[in-house]
Design a protein around this motif. Structure first.
Motif, mmCIF file in Angstrom:
data_model
loop_
_atom_site.group_PDB
_atom_site.id
_atom_site.type_symbol
_atom_site.label_atom_id
_atom_site.label_comp_id
_atom_site.label_asym_id
_atom_site.label_seq_id
_atom_site.Cartn_x
_atom_site.Cartn_y
_atom_site.Cartn_z
ATOM 1 N N PHE A 114 4.558 1.633 0.317
ATOM 2 C CA PHE A 114 3.268 2.031 -0.237
ATOM 3 C C PHE A 114 2.203 1.609 0.756
ATOM 4 O O PHE A 114 2.334 0.576 1.414
ATOM 5 C CB PHE A 114 3.062 1.319 -1.578
ATOM 6 C CG PHE A 114 1.692 1.511 -2.197
ATOM 7 C CD1 PHE A 114 1.428 2.595 -3.006
ATOM 8 C CD2 PHE A 114 0.684 0.566 -2.005
ATOM 9 C CE1 PHE A 114 0.173 2.757 -3.595
ATOM 10 C CE2 PHE A 114 -0.561 0.716 -2.586
ATOM 11 C CZ PHE A 114 -0.816 1.816 -3.385
ATOM 12 N N ARG A 115 1.179 2.404 0.861
ATOM 13 C CA ARG A 115 0.031 2.021 1.676
ATOM 14 C C ARG A 115 -1.218 2.325 0.892
ATOM 15 O O ARG A 115 -1.475 3.488 0.538
ATOM 16 C CB ARG A 115 0.028 2.754 3.019
ATOM 17 C CG ARG A 115 -1.085 2.281 3.957
ATOM 18 C CD ARG A 115 -1.055 3.010 5.287
ATOM 19 N NE ARG A 115 -2.073 2.499 6.177
ATOM 20 C CZ ARG A 115 -1.917 1.491 7.025
ATOM 21 N NH1 ARG A 115 -0.743 0.882 7.085
ATOM 22 N NH2 ARG A 115 -2.895 1.087 7.810
ATOM 23 N N HIS A 116 -1.983 1.300 0.592
ATOM 24 C CA HIS A 116 -3.176 1.488 -0.200
ATOM 25 C C HIS A 116 -4.188 2.362 0.516
ATOM 26 O O HIS A 116 -4.425 2.229 1.720
ATOM 27 C CB HIS A 116 -3.824 0.133 -0.518
ATOM 28 C CG HIS A 116 -5.104 0.256 -1.276
ATOM 29 N ND1 HIS A 116 -6.330 0.325 -0.646
ATOM 30 C CD2 HIS A 116 -5.348 0.347 -2.608
ATOM 31 C CE1 HIS A 116 -7.272 0.454 -1.564
ATOM 32 N NE2 HIS A 116 -6.713 0.465 -2.758
ATOM 33 N N SER A 117 -4.793 3.276 -0.239
ATOM 34 C CA SER A 117 -5.905 4.078 0.263
ATOM 35 C C SER A 117 -7.153 3.726 -0.526
ATOM 36 O O SER A 117 -7.119 3.644 -1.754
ATOM 37 C CB SER A 117 -5.614 5.577 0.107
ATOM 38 O OG SER A 117 -6.783 6.328 0.398
ATOM 39 N N GLY B 180 -7.206 -2.195 -4.820
ATOM 40 C CA GLY B 180 -6.207 -1.775 -5.790
ATOM 41 C C GLY B 180 -5.545 -2.958 -6.461
ATOM 42 O O GLY B 180 -5.609 -4.093 -5.990
ATOM 43 N N GLY B 181 -4.897 -2.654 -7.589
ATOM 44 C CA GLY B 181 -4.250 -3.692 -8.374
ATOM 45 C C GLY B 181 -2.740 -3.568 -8.356
ATOM 46 O O GLY B 181 -2.162 -2.706 -7.695
ATOM 47 N N ALA B 182 -2.087 -4.462 -9.105
ATOM 48 C CA ALA B 182 -0.634 -4.511 -9.170
ATOM 49 C C ALA B 182 -0.210 -4.923 -10.571
ATOM 50 O O ALA B 182 -0.890 -5.734 -11.217
ATOM 51 C CB ALA B 182 -0.089 -5.505 -8.141
ATOM 52 N N ALA B 183 0.905 -4.373 -11.041
ATOM 53 C CA ALA B 183 1.427 -4.723 -12.359
ATOM 54 C C ALA B 183 2.934 -4.859 -12.300
ATOM 55 O O ALA B 183 3.624 -3.956 -11.821
ATOM 56 C CB ALA B 183 1.041 -3.668 -13.389
ATOM 57 N N PHE B 184 3.439 -5.980 -12.782
ATOM 58 C CA PHE B 184 4.857 -6.157 -13.056
ATOM 59 C C PHE B 184 5.063 -5.921 -14.554
ATOM 60 O O PHE B 184 4.524 -6.664 -15.389
ATOM 61 C CB PHE B 184 5.316 -7.571 -12.717
ATOM 62 C CG PHE B 184 5.674 -7.802 -11.277
ATOM 63 C CD1 PHE B 184 6.648 -7.037 -10.645
ATOM 64 C CD2 PHE B 184 5.056 -8.805 -10.553
ATOM 65 C CE1 PHE B 184 6.991 -7.265 -9.317
ATOM 66 C CE2 PHE B 184 5.400 -9.043 -9.230
ATOM 67 C CZ PHE B 184 6.369 -8.270 -8.610
ATOM 68 N N TYR C 9 4.023 -1.429 -10.367
ATOM 69 C CA TYR C 9 3.037 -0.363 -10.247
ATOM 70 C C TYR C 9 1.905 -0.848 -9.362
ATOM 71 O O TYR C 9 1.369 -1.947 -9.557
ATOM 72 C CB TYR C 9 2.506 0.011 -11.629
ATOM 73 C CG TYR C 9 1.572 1.200 -11.653
ATOM 74 C CD1 TYR C 9 2.028 2.477 -11.350
ATOM 75 C CD2 TYR C 9 0.234 1.055 -12.011
ATOM 76 C CE1 TYR C 9 1.173 3.578 -11.396
ATOM 77 C CE2 TYR C 9 -0.626 2.149 -12.074
ATOM 78 C CZ TYR C 9 -0.142 3.403 -11.755
ATOM 79 O OH TYR C 9 -0.990 4.497 -11.808
ATOM 80 N N LEU C 10 1.545 -0.035 -8.365
ATOM 81 C CA LEU C 10 0.472 -0.353 -7.435
ATOM 82 C C LEU C 10 -0.574 0.752 -7.493
ATOM 83 O O LEU C 10 -0.231 1.936 -7.423
ATOM 84 C CB LEU C 10 1.018 -0.478 -6.008
ATOM 85 C CG LEU C 10 2.023 -1.611 -5.774
ATOM 86 C CD1 LEU C 10 2.726 -1.445 -4.431
ATOM 87 C CD2 LEU C 10 1.343 -2.972 -5.849
ATOM 88 N N THR C 11 -1.849 0.376 -7.638
ATOM 89 C CA THR C 11 -2.905 1.375 -7.748
ATOM 90 C C THR C 11 -3.595 1.587 -6.408
ATOM 91 O O THR C 11 -3.672 0.688 -5.572
ATOM 92 C CB THR C 11 -3.956 0.976 -8.793
ATOM 93 O OG1 THR C 11 -4.698 -0.148 -8.316
ATOM 94 C CG2 THR C 11 -3.316 0.633 -10.120
ATOM 95 N N GLY C 12 -4.115 2.792 -6.233
ATOM 96 C CA GLY C 12 -4.840 3.136 -5.020
ATOM 97 C C GLY C 12 -5.869 4.204 -5.295
ATOM 98 O O GLY C 12 -5.935 4.775 -6.388
#
Length: 553
Positions: A38-41, A56-60, A72-75
């Motif tokens: 993954f690469r955040h934009s 961006g955020g992250a969720a386990f 889950y990774l947000t961008g």
């Protein structure tokens, strides 16, 4: 020994403490080898639009109900005036077991276009499938889990598609009726109509938050039947000037009602005390958590609650801008706090950095809560603007040495991983080995997936996974009180964590050298208490349902 190539190793020096003999904290960055590609934009194209800074955020969380933590990774997506991009801005990685992840974004329905920032998980209908709220720069999303990891956005249908600039969020049962309500921080009112060009030292730079008006946060009451009602006004949490970034829920005074702390950028932090009946009263200034130690406003970003000194009271941490130091407020009881940022040892190490995510967790299983902080400058051209400054900054791990004191190590280039401009993070035991790992989302860069490889020696652990029956199914807001080895540990199940993140709902207890558990009690969100000592098996996770159904694995 595991290979160290392309690894991030963090070893914290030996510190003698009450339960911390020869303890170390060691992380290894395994994102690439684990399949988390993954690469955040940030949606940027050189214009330095304000939204690019938030990250961006992250969720386990367990997206598909198979018992393993997915990630889950947000961008972001392209901002106005920037060319279109191909592919989703946010991604879901399914935990395949054995430390491997696979991209399941397309089939999950979680890759819909949208400029996503923060994320929080919760079972809004208590149907056994965990749903996902995603805050956005633009209309927020609420993804209902239809089972098997298939999601559909229902935000507009249920009344939570606020078009404001959303940041962090948390699910919580504010009125103790058994279902999950939702609090969302909103940042500033900025968009194409009022975006402006800003400069520092006559050099083009991002504007500051005070260049734009704040936007009110939102509190949504879950009315059941798949509907939410905006109760921001009637609850007492509305503020026209606050610029909310981080939020964390906790019953800080032990009265059985869940409270809220909001980290605000350039305005007073807010502590909302739950008065009952759906009403909250703001007590930040009188409690001593609104301002810095010198009485000045700060740039609050991330926040978390945790009992760092083992006195049974929840303390609160806030990350801030460079030269402000991160704040740690010790809970004195009776609704008052003392600023112990410098006395605890976290003030000086964070002083040169811009802090974001903050996470309390016992990473070395010695029975004491450590503290992780993600850093990164807001100016991508920081080196041009300020001598010695850098956009990319190391993360920090503050190891709890006992007695309310921390020692610090940097997660940086010397350990095999170059600093990045980090933002949101999440903690969770994704490989089910009993120690807590980390995921960190980095601006315009790949994430860190930090596997916890800390040597354990003779230290033991156990974990608890709670299931509500009369309470919300994920038991968000439940309090666990442990007595072992003559020490007290208190934890709460959190629905939204750190900054833009969601931690594992399971609670892991490190026992240090303690050989047995004297007592473990759970206070469910509805107020009922239960002794669950007999459900616990060392070195395993216990599943405990409200009312007594138990097993260990």
């Amino acid at each position: 020994m595991r290979r160290r190539r392309a690894a991030l190793l963090v070893l914290i020096a030996v510190i003698a403490g009450p339960r911390a003999s020869r303890a170390q904290i060691v992380f290894t960055d395994v994102a690439e080898r684990s399949g988390v590609r993954f690469r955040h934009s940030d949606g940027s194209c050189g214009k330095r639009l304000f939204a690019e800074q938030v990250g961006g955020g992250a969720a386990f969380f367990d997206a598909d109900g198979d018992g393993r933590l997915d990630l889950y990774l947000t961008g972001g997506v392209p901002l106005p005036g920037c060319p279109p991009a191909v592919g989703p801005g946010s991604m879901l990685f399914r935990n395949e077991g054995g430390g491997a992840f696979a991209d399941r974004t397309a089939e999950s329905g979680l890759g819909e276009p949208g400029y996503a920032t923060g994320v929080a998980a919760g079972d809004i209908e208590s149907d056994g499938d965990t749903d996902l709220f995603v805050a956005c720069y633009g209309p927020d999303r609420l993804y209902r889990n239809g089972g098997g990891g298939k999601f559909r956005d229902i935000a507009a249908d249920v009344g939570v598609a606020d078009p404001s600039f959303g940041a962090s969020a948390t699910f919580l049962d504010i009125d103790a009726d058994g279902d999950l309500d939702l609090y969302v921080t909103n940042y500033v009112a900025v968009g194409p109509a009022n975006e402006r060009a800003c400069f520092r030292m006559q050099i083009p730079a991002y504007c500051l938050p005070q260049d734009y008006p704040g936007e009110p946060d939102r509190l949504y009451r879950n009315d059941g039947g798949g509907r939410f009602t905006d109760v921001t006004e009637e609850s007492g949490v509305r503020s026209e000037r606050a610029r909310g970034l981080g939020v964390a829920a906790c019953d800080y005074d032990g009265d059985g009602r869940i409270d809220l702390f909001v980290a605000n950028d350039t305005t007073d932090n807010e502590l909302f005390h739950n008065e009952g009946g759906g009403k909250l009263a703001e007590r930040g200034l009188s409690a001593g958590v609104a301002l810095g130690e010198d009485g000045a406003l700060q740039n609050g970003m991330g926040t978390d609650w945790g009992d760092h000194d083992g006195d049974g009271l929840f303390d609160v941490v806030v990350t801030n801008f460079e030269t402000q130091a991160n704040s740690l407020y010790r809970n004195l009881g009776d609704g008052f706090f003392a600023d112990v940022s410098w006395a605890s040892g976290i003030g000086e190490p964070g002083y040169p950095y811009v802090g974001w995510a903050a996470i309390f967790s016992d990473f070395d299983l010695d029975g004491l809560l450590d503290l992780f902080i993600a850093n990164g400058h807001v100016f991508d051209n920081a080196r041009e603007i300020q001598e010695g400054a850098s956009w990319e900054q190391p993360c920090l791990v503050h190891r709890n040495a006992g007695g309310g004191k921390f020692t610090t190590a940097k997660l940086g280039a010397a350990e095999g991983c170059a600093p990045r401009s980090s933002r949101g993070a999440a903690a969770g035991d994704y490989d089910d080995d009993g120690d807590v790992d980390l995921a960190v989302n980095n601006l315009r860069a790949p994430p860190y997936l930090l596997r916890n490889d800390s040597p354990r020696g003779s230290r033991s652990w156990f974990g608890v996974e709670l299931r509500g029956t009369r309470s919300n199914r994920l038991a968000i807001g439940a309090r666990l009180t442990l007595r072992a080895g003559g020490a007290l540990q208190v934890r709460e199940v959190k629905g939204g964590s750190g900054y833009l993140g969601q931690n594992d709902f399971r609670v892991v207890f490190g026992l240090g050298e303690a050989a047995r558990i004297e007592r473990l009690e759970v206070r469910w969100p509805g107020g009922a208490t239960e002794d669950i000592t007999g459900a616990v098996k060392l070195g395993a996770y216990a599943k405990v349902s409200e009312g007594g159904l138990r097993d260990s694995r």
